[in-house]
Scaffold this active site. Structure first.
Site, PDB file in Angstrom:
ATOM      1  N   HIS A  34      -5.698  -6.580  -2.814  1.00 62.43           N
ATOM      2  CA  HIS A  34      -6.390  -5.843  -1.755  1.00 62.43           C
ATOM      3  C   HIS A  34      -6.052  -4.362  -1.912  1.00 62.43           C
ATOM      4  O   HIS A  34      -5.329  -3.980  -2.851  1.00 62.43           O
ATOM      5  CB  HIS A  34      -5.999  -6.388  -0.379  1.00 62.43           C
ATOM      6  CG  HIS A  34      -4.509  -6.517  -0.182  1.00 62.43           C
ATOM      7  ND1 HIS A  34      -3.673  -5.427  -0.166  1.00 62.43           N
ATOM      8  CD2 HIS A  34      -3.702  -7.608  -0.031  1.00 62.43           C
ATOM      9  CE1 HIS A  34      -2.428  -5.816   0.021  1.00 62.43           C
ATOM     10  NE2 HIS A  34      -2.396  -7.147   0.090  1.00 62.43           N
ATOM     11  N   GLY A  36      -3.994  -2.513  -0.526  1.00 56.11           N
ATOM     12  CA  GLY A  36      -2.548  -2.223  -0.585  1.00 56.11           C
ATOM     13  C   GLY A  36      -2.065  -2.251  -2.028  1.00 56.11           C
ATOM     14  O   GLY A  36      -1.404  -1.316  -2.510  1.00 56.11           O
ATOM     15  N   HIS A  37      -2.411  -3.320  -2.730  1.00 58.02           N
ATOM     16  CA  HIS A  37      -2.037  -3.410  -4.156  1.00 58.02           C
ATOM     17  C   HIS A  37      -2.654  -2.243  -4.938  1.00 58.02           C
ATOM     18  O   HIS A  37      -2.015  -1.645  -5.799  1.00 58.02           O
ATOM     19  CB  HIS A  37      -2.558  -4.714  -4.771  1.00 58.02           C
ATOM     20  CG  HIS A  37      -1.981  -5.966  -4.185  1.00 58.02           C
ATOM     21  ND1 HIS A  37      -2.729  -6.846  -3.443  1.00 58.02           N
ATOM     22  CD2 HIS A  37      -0.739  -6.505  -4.258  1.00 58.02           C
ATOM     23  CE1 HIS A  37      -1.973  -7.868  -3.072  1.00 58.02           C
ATOM     24  NE2 HIS A  37      -0.761  -7.689  -3.547  1.00 58.02           N
ATOM     25  N   GLN A 153      12.450  -6.075   0.533  1.00 57.72           N
ATOM     26  CA  GLN A 153      12.329  -6.382  -0.894  1.00 57.72           C
ATOM     27  C   GLN A 153      12.558  -5.118  -1.734  1.00 57.72           C
ATOM     28  O   GLN A 153      13.300  -5.133  -2.728  1.00 57.72           O
ATOM     29  CB  GLN A 153      10.940  -6.951  -1.167  1.00 57.72           C
ATOM     30  CG  GLN A 153      10.561  -7.024  -2.637  1.00 57.72           C
ATOM     31  CD  GLN A 153       9.223  -7.696  -2.835  1.00 57.72           C
ATOM     32  OE1 GLN A 153       9.129  -8.902  -2.777  1.00 57.72           O
ATOM     33  NE2 GLN A 153       8.176  -6.917  -3.051  1.00 57.72           N
ATOM     34  N   VAL A 176      -0.635   0.147   3.541  1.00 56.67           N
ATOM     35  CA  VAL A 176      -2.073   0.319   3.767  1.00 56.67           C
ATOM     36  C   VAL A 176      -2.482  -0.673   4.863  1.00 56.67           C
ATOM     37  O   VAL A 176      -2.112  -1.858   4.808  1.00 56.67           O
ATOM     38  CB  VAL A 176      -2.867   0.073   2.468  1.00 56.67           C
ATOM     39  CG1 VAL A 176      -4.361   0.198   2.721  1.00 56.67           C
ATOM     40  CG2 VAL A 176      -2.423   1.052   1.388  1.00 56.67           C
ATOM     41  N   SER A 185      -2.513  -7.825   3.755  1.00 55.14           N
ATOM     42  CA  SER A 185      -1.676  -8.838   3.119  1.00 55.14           C
ATOM     43  C   SER A 185      -2.582  -9.921   2.560  1.00 55.14           C
ATOM     44  O   SER A 185      -3.614 -10.241   3.163  1.00 55.14           O
ATOM     45  CB  SER A 185      -0.726  -9.458   4.157  1.00 55.14           C
ATOM     46  OG  SER A 185      -0.214 -10.683   3.681  1.00 55.14           O
ATOM     47  N   SER A 186      -2.188 -10.481   1.440  1.00 53.33           N
ATOM     48  CA  SER A 186      -2.973 -11.588   0.871  1.00 53.33           C
ATOM     49  C   SER A 186      -3.032 -12.755   1.860  1.00 53.33           C
ATOM     50  O   SER A 186      -3.990 -13.515   1.880  1.00 53.33           O
ATOM     51  CB  SER A 186      -2.338 -12.063  -0.438  1.00 53.33           C
ATOM     52  OG  SER A 186      -2.168 -10.967  -1.309  1.00 53.33           O
TER      53      SER A 186
HETATM   54  P1  AMP Z   1       2.486  -9.284  -3.293  1.00 50.31           P
HETATM   55  O1  AMP Z   1       1.296  -9.553  -4.144  1.00 50.31           O
HETATM   56  O2  AMP Z   1       2.320  -9.680  -1.867  1.00 50.31           O
HETATM   57  O3  AMP Z   1       3.764  -9.793  -3.925  1.00 50.31           O
HETATM   58  O4  AMP Z   1       2.661  -7.704  -3.238  1.00 50.31           O
HETATM   59  C1  AMP Z   1       2.759  -6.946  -4.416  1.00 50.31           C
HETATM   60  C2  AMP Z   1       3.144  -5.529  -4.060  1.00 50.31           C
HETATM   61  O5  AMP Z   1       2.143  -4.961  -3.218  1.00 50.31           O
HETATM   62  C3  AMP Z   1       4.467  -5.458  -3.271  1.00 50.31           C
HETATM   63  O6  AMP Z   1       5.230  -4.352  -3.730  1.00 50.31           O
HETATM   64  C4  AMP Z   1       3.996  -5.255  -1.872  1.00 50.31           C
HETATM   65  O7  AMP Z   1       4.945  -4.581  -1.038  1.00 50.31           O
HETATM   66  C5  AMP Z   1       2.761  -4.405  -2.077  1.00 50.31           C
HETATM   67  N1  AMP Z   1       1.888  -4.496  -0.908  1.00 50.31           N
HETATM   68  C6  AMP Z   1       1.450  -5.620  -0.293  1.00 50.31           C
HETATM   69  N2  AMP Z   1       0.717  -5.327   0.799  1.00 50.31           N
HETATM   70  C7  AMP Z   1       0.696  -3.975   0.884  1.00 50.31           C
HETATM   71  C8  AMP Z   1       0.111  -3.047   1.803  1.00 50.31           C
HETATM   72  N3  AMP Z   1      -0.594  -3.453   2.859  1.00 50.31           N
HETATM   73  N4  AMP Z   1       0.297  -1.735   1.587  1.00 50.31           N
HETATM   74  C9  AMP Z   1       1.019  -1.294   0.516  1.00 50.31           C
HETATM   75  N5  AMP Z   1       1.598  -2.117  -0.391  1.00 50.31           N
HETATM   76  C10 AMP Z   1       1.444  -3.437  -0.201  1.00 50.31           C
END
Ligand code: AMP
Length: 279
Positions: A34, A36-37, A153, A176, A185-186
């Site tokens: 999304h 955020g990523h 984390q 984000v 969030s996923s």
């Molecule tokens: P994940 O796929 O959930 O393991 O997240 C991968 C990376 O994306 C991690 O460093 C998360 O902290 C970051 N991330 C996930 N959601 C967001 C968001 N809403 N805003 C910024 N970074 C994010």
């Protein structure tokens, strides 16, 4: 974009890239990408000559009864998004590639990872530290990018790279959010219509904490009480924790002062959501 699940192939590519004098930026993810990523990917693209992204739903960071099996895996869509961002390498390993038969080595951070989410997901950070250690060894990035969304984390991993002498810089980027403040969030995809609406109260609770503190409140218990009241508007809410802690060591505070993390983990409609702000 090169796509591979093979560790040996990634190592070979990275050797060539480094030989050409390019800097390597790395964004580890579990996919279901999304905005955020993408904010992390874009920063890596801006900073670095070569950008690697990994998509790996890491089994060892999920506890028994958690959502490992049903975690979304829209690989084709993720791949297209990364192509659009001009990512150079997508590392997409299988569990067998990362944890082959006989695998028995784990990395555990024993201080920062034992509180907050670590208190409710006992082996979660051990799984995160193990996979990130492996990924850093495979990709050898100059800079690795993480989101503040997972503040604990990021802090644990900053500790890890110092303690284990990884020559990598960790960059942490802002959360984000959706229009109503919900952190992307996923797992938001699991939320039904009314739970999705309710989930906006989590950010509202964080904002109400901020405004109380801005107005001079320094007692964490009073601020947390006000946050609980806000969250009680969510019929299905089940609170794992709402904490106000020292942002550097994650320990509880008697008085709100210095750099402070306000963090929460709340189930909304059975979906565990986390969020935080730093003051
Ligand atoms: P994940 O796929 O959930 O393991 O997240 C991968 C990376 O994306 C991690 O460093 C998360 O902290 C970051 N991330 C996930 N959601 C967001 C968001 N809403 N805003 C910024 N970074 C994010």
């Amino acid at each position: 974009m090169i796509i591979t699940g093979r560790v040996s192939k990634v190592k070979k590519i990275i050797r060539e890239v480094v030989h050409k004098g390019k800097s390597v930026g790395f964004v580890p993810t579990m996919g279901a990408l999304h905005r955020g990523h993408l904010s992390l990917v874009r920063k890596a693209r801006k900073d670095c000559g070569f950008v690697a992204v990994s998509i790996f739903v890491n089994p060892v960071q999920f506890g028994a009864g958690e959502d490992f099996k049903r975690y979304p895996r829209p690989f084709k869509k993720d791949k297209l998004m990364l192509e659009e961002e001009k990512v150079d390498l997508l590392f997409y390993p299988s569990s067998a590639e990362m944890y082959p038969k006989g695998y028995s080595t784990y990395v555990d951070e024993i201080y920062l990872s034992k509180v907050l989410c670590g208190g409710f997901r006992p082996d979660h950070f051990k799984g995160v530290c193990t996979v990130v250690t492996k990924l850093l060894n495979i990709i050898s990035p100059d800079t690795a990018y993480f989101g503040q969304k997972d503040y604990q984390q990021a802090l644990v991993l900053k500790r890890l790279v110092v303690d284990l002498n990884f020559p990598v810089k960790i960059e942490v980027l802002p959360i984000v959010r959706e229009n109503d403040g919900l952190a992307l969030s996923s797992r938001n995809a699991y939320l039904g219509f009314s739970d999705r609406k309710d989930a906006g109260y989590l950010y509202a609770a964080l904002q109400s904490a901020k405004s109380l503190i801005d107005r001079g409140q320094r007692d964490p218990r009073k601020v947390i009480k006000a946050m609980r009241e806000k969250i009680s508007a969510i019929k299905t809410a089940k609170i794992d924790y709402i904490k106000i802690v020292n942002a550097r060591n994650l320990r509880d505070l008697k008085k709100i002062e210095g750099k402070v993390l306000i963090a929460l983990a709340v189930f909304v409609g059975g979906v565990r959501l986390i969020d935080n702000i730093i003051l």
